[in-house]
Write an enzyme that holds these catalytic residues in place. Structure first.
Site, PDB file in Angstrom:
ATOM      1  N   ARG A 117       0.845  -1.188   0.000  1.00 23.25           N
ATOM      2  CA  ARG A 117       0.000   0.000   0.000  1.00 23.25           C
ATOM      3  C   ARG A 117       0.888   1.249   0.000  1.00 23.25           C
ATOM      4  NH1 ARG A 117      -4.779   2.390  -1.204  1.00 23.25           N
ATOM      5  NH2 ARG A 117      -5.976   3.174   0.567  1.00 23.25           N
TER       6      ARG A 117
ATOM      7  N   THR B 286     -10.174   0.551  -8.972  1.00 21.18           N
ATOM      8  CA  THR B 286      -9.195  -0.432  -8.546  1.00 21.18           C
ATOM      9  C   THR B 286      -9.266  -1.594  -9.530  1.00 21.18           C
ATOM     10  OG1 THR B 286      -9.513   0.264  -6.261  1.00 21.18           O
ATOM     11  CG2 THR B 286      -8.675  -1.962  -6.574  1.00 21.18           C
TER      12      THR B 286
ATOM     13  N   ASP C 100      -7.757   8.630   0.741  1.00 19.50           N
ATOM     14  CA  ASP C 100      -8.249   7.500   1.523  1.00 19.50           C
ATOM     15  C   ASP C 100      -8.003   7.664   3.019  1.00 19.50           C
ATOM     16  OD1 ASP C 100      -9.397   6.184  -0.552  1.00 19.50           O
ATOM     17  OD2 ASP C 100      -7.923   4.579  -0.694  1.00 19.50           O
TER      18      ASP C 100
ATOM     19  N   THR D 208      -4.240  -0.468  -7.166  1.00 22.14           N
ATOM     20  CA  THR D 208      -5.062   0.678  -7.564  1.00 22.14           C
ATOM     21  C   THR D 208      -4.251   1.963  -7.671  1.00 22.14           C
ATOM     22  OG1 THR D 208      -7.085   1.898  -6.966  1.00 22.14           O
ATOM     23  CG2 THR D 208      -5.625   1.278  -5.170  1.00 22.14           C
ATOM     24  N   LEU D 209      -4.838   2.931  -8.396  1.00 22.20           N
ATOM     25  CA  LEU D 209      -4.402   4.330  -8.367  1.00 22.20           C
ATOM     26  C   LEU D 209      -5.376   5.159  -7.531  1.00 22.20           C
ATOM     27  CD1 LEU D 209      -3.510   4.818 -12.140  1.00 22.20           C
ATOM     28  CD2 LEU D 209      -1.896   4.976 -10.241  1.00 22.20           C
ATOM     29  N   ASN D 210      -6.377   4.526  -6.980  1.00 25.81           N
ATOM     30  CA  ASN D 210      -7.529   5.102  -6.284  1.00 25.81           C
ATOM     31  C   ASN D 210      -8.590   5.476  -7.313  1.00 25.81           C
ATOM     32  OD1 ASN D 210      -9.028   5.634  -4.008  1.00 25.81           O
ATOM     33  ND2 ASN D 210      -8.332   7.743  -3.824  1.00 25.81           N
TER      34      ASN D 210
ATOM     35  N   GLY E 273     -13.972  -1.536  -6.888  1.00 29.42           N
ATOM     36  CA  GLY E 273     -15.273  -1.013  -6.487  1.00 29.42           C
ATOM     37  C   GLY E 273     -15.270  -0.068  -5.303  1.00 29.42           C
ATOM     38  N   GLY E 274     -14.091   0.463  -4.896  1.00 32.92           N
ATOM     39  CA  GLY E 274     -14.093   1.414  -3.791  1.00 32.92           C
ATOM     40  C   GLY E 274     -14.713   0.820  -2.548  1.00 32.92           C
TER      41      GLY E 274
END
Length: 560
Positions: free
Chosen positions: A93, A369, A411, A387-389, A462-463
């Site tokens: 992360r 993501t 985040d 992910t890149l967000n 999917g956040g």
């Protein structure tokens, strides 16, 4: 493709078309993009293991799926090592730079400046993808960097055919991406138009960057020419992330969060992901009822799902954060006794009230993501989410290096009780601090049978919906006996405590919704699909891959 435009029957047809059975003596990769899946499968066919294939797929997605595949972001990888019968959780992360502070996104009135938090240059956290993929390869792979990175380098240099999905996503994000000269040059024509479907997209700067990483390894990205280009780009936008920050990045191996459900073992990512904790927590709550007798997606079943989700996301807001900075009560949250007490508090005849549901312990993350899963002939398994967000991150590319920057700083909890870009609330546990990792919902998961053998690898983009999407996929598979294609295609719901609404996909029956509405639940049709699982399962001597129809370019590829 919006799920509202697809009937339930058509969804099942589409899912079956992406269902790929293969003898278990071979191997399989399932990802959100066909070329990347084929890259991973080719690595397996050449004798590589599941980790080699996962690393190759990850680098390939950085070329073929630029809105989410990346080398400028970060993620989580679960690795099951068959010979050792051991599961490893690799945390790569992103980390906050040392200049980060709790109030960095607050305006003069003390309110969160969402534009800065989501799209400003200081929304960029220290990337972890390159370090994480190379860490996995060096520790657990069997091939060299040159072997696993060669396909991605070739795709970037020789060009990829622009799919409808890629062209449409670039059109949809044109305003943000065209505002950055580097992104505009990398992804658009001179007149500002997105590349046409069927045209070729060449990425020579990205190819050169990947080649440098292949030649020199991690140090090239964090201390070499690529690092120089990254720092120069960030500085040109007025950002603070610098060489010292890049040099400070580290990958952490953690113990996965595991629990039991109906005799099976479920393992998922521990904090700083909230996914594993709350997946196990919700399964524990739901295990208190005979769900199968209620009927799949019946009103009674969905009510119990919703109320379990409500309580888990309430706990998420208070108790989850980076375990290196905050003592996350993992054992308490995943305790079956705590789950039983939660189940007893759920009224079965009416909707709960989120305003009355507080975090329950007594104590002294874009929808863009992407997830992929790999499984090799020896039984090694990888479940990876990165992910890149937001889609295309913060929209800014590293000039001369060919890749996008993330916006993962959003985040964090920029202010106690303020929602992030996915509507999630947070408190002290997830406040911004230097070198801290932001809380995530990414939920790579593995399921094991009673004999300890792996049964399923899955995960989703999917956040904030990721955890509930993975939950429903596991329940479809374990509780209702669906094969992985059926479990993937079934319509989904989502609730996250706040806003106090049930989001639903087409296929949830009007009768069930009417019964639940009469109980006090508020429904809203999901504005887009809920997640997109990429799964591999084992059924006796067969591997079965299911690429979710909710992503038009997703594909399962076998090394047969």
């Amino acid at each position: 493709m919006l799920v509202a435009q697809v009937s339930a029957d058509q969804a099942i047809i589409d899912a079956k078309a992406r269902f790929h059975p293969l003898l278990a003596g071979s191997g399989m990769v399932v990802s959100q993009e066909r070329l990347a899946s084929e890259v991973g499968a080719a690595i397996l066919a050449e004798g590589g293991n599941a980790i080699d294939a996962a690393v190759a797929t990850g680098f390939a997605l950085a070329v073929t799926l630029p809105r989410a595949g990346n080398i400028g972001g970060g993620g989580f990888m679960l690795v099951y090592l068959a010979e050792q019968r051991r599961t490893v959780a690799i945390d790569y992360r992103e980390m906050a730079p040392r200049s980060a502070r709790p109030d960095m996104f607050l305006d003069a009135q003390g309110n969160v400046d969402t534009q800065r938090a989501r799209f400003g240059i200081d929304a960029t956290a220290i990337p972890g993808t390159v370090a994480g993929l190379l860490h996995a390869l060096e520790r657990y792979g069997s091939m060299s960097r040159e072997q696993v990175m060669a396909p991605a380098i070739a795709l970037a240099a020789n060009g990829i055919r622009v799919s409808a999905d890629l062209s449409e996503s670039l059109q949809a994000r044109a305003q943000r991406l065209l505002a950055d000269p580097a992104s505009a040059g990398y992804f658009y024509r001179a007149d500002g138009s997105a590349p046409a479907i069927g045209s070729q997209l060449y990425q020579p700067d990205l190819a050169a960057t990947l080649q440098r990483i292949s030649d020199r390894g991690r140090d090239e990205f964090y201390a070499g020419k690529t690092a120089d280009l990254m720092v120069a780009t960030i500085a040109s936008h007025g950002g603070q992330l610098d060489h010292r920050d890049l040099a400070s990045y580290r990958v952490v191996e953690r113990q996965p969060v595991c629990g039991s459900y109906r005799g099976n073992t479920v393992c998922a990512m521990p904090p700083p992901s909230s996914g594993g904790v709350h997946l196990i927590q919700m399964l524990n709550i739901l295990e208190n009822w005979d769900l199968r007798s209620l009927g799949h997606n019946s009103a009674a079943y969905l009510h119990r799902l919703i109320e379990s989700m409500r309580r888990a996301y309430a706990d998420r807001s208070r108790y989850l954060g980076d375990p290196d900075f905050y003592q996350v009560p993992v054992l308490a949250l995943t305790d079956k006794g705590y789950a039983a007490r939660s189940a007893e508090q759920i009224p079965l005849d009416k909707a709960g009230d989120s305003a009355a549901v507080a975090p329950g312990l007594e104590l002294q993350e874009s929808f863009e993501t992407t997830h992929y899963s790999s499984w090799d002939r020896w039984g090694n398994v990888v479940s990876n989410t990165y992910t890149l967000n937001f889609s295309y991150g913060n929209g800014k590319s590293v000039a001369g290096a060919g890749f996008l920057l993330n916006n993962e700083m959003d985040d964090f909890s920029a202010k106690r009780g303020a929602a992030n870009g996915f509507g999630l609330l947070g408190e002290e546990a997830n406040k911004i601090e230097p070198y801290k990792r932001p809380l995530s919902s990414m939920t790579p998961a593995l399921v094991f049978a009673a004999d300890g053998q792996p049964l399923l690898a899955t995960g989703s983009p999917g956040g904030s919906t990721i955890i509930t999407v993975v939950l429903q996929t596991l329940l479809n598979y374990l509780e209702f006996g669906m094969n992985i294609a059926e479990a993937t295609a079934a319509p989904r719901i989502h609730h996250q405590w706040w806003p106090d609404k049930v989001f639903w996909e087409q296929g949830i029956s009007a009768d069930s919704r009417a019964i639940l509405a009469a109980m006090g639940h508020q429904f809203e049709l999901a504005p887009r699909v809920l997640g997109a699982t990429m799964s591999v399962s084992r059924q006796q001597q067969w591997l079965q891959g299911a690429a979710d129809y909710r992503r038009s370019e997703a594909a399962a590829a076998g090394a047969d």
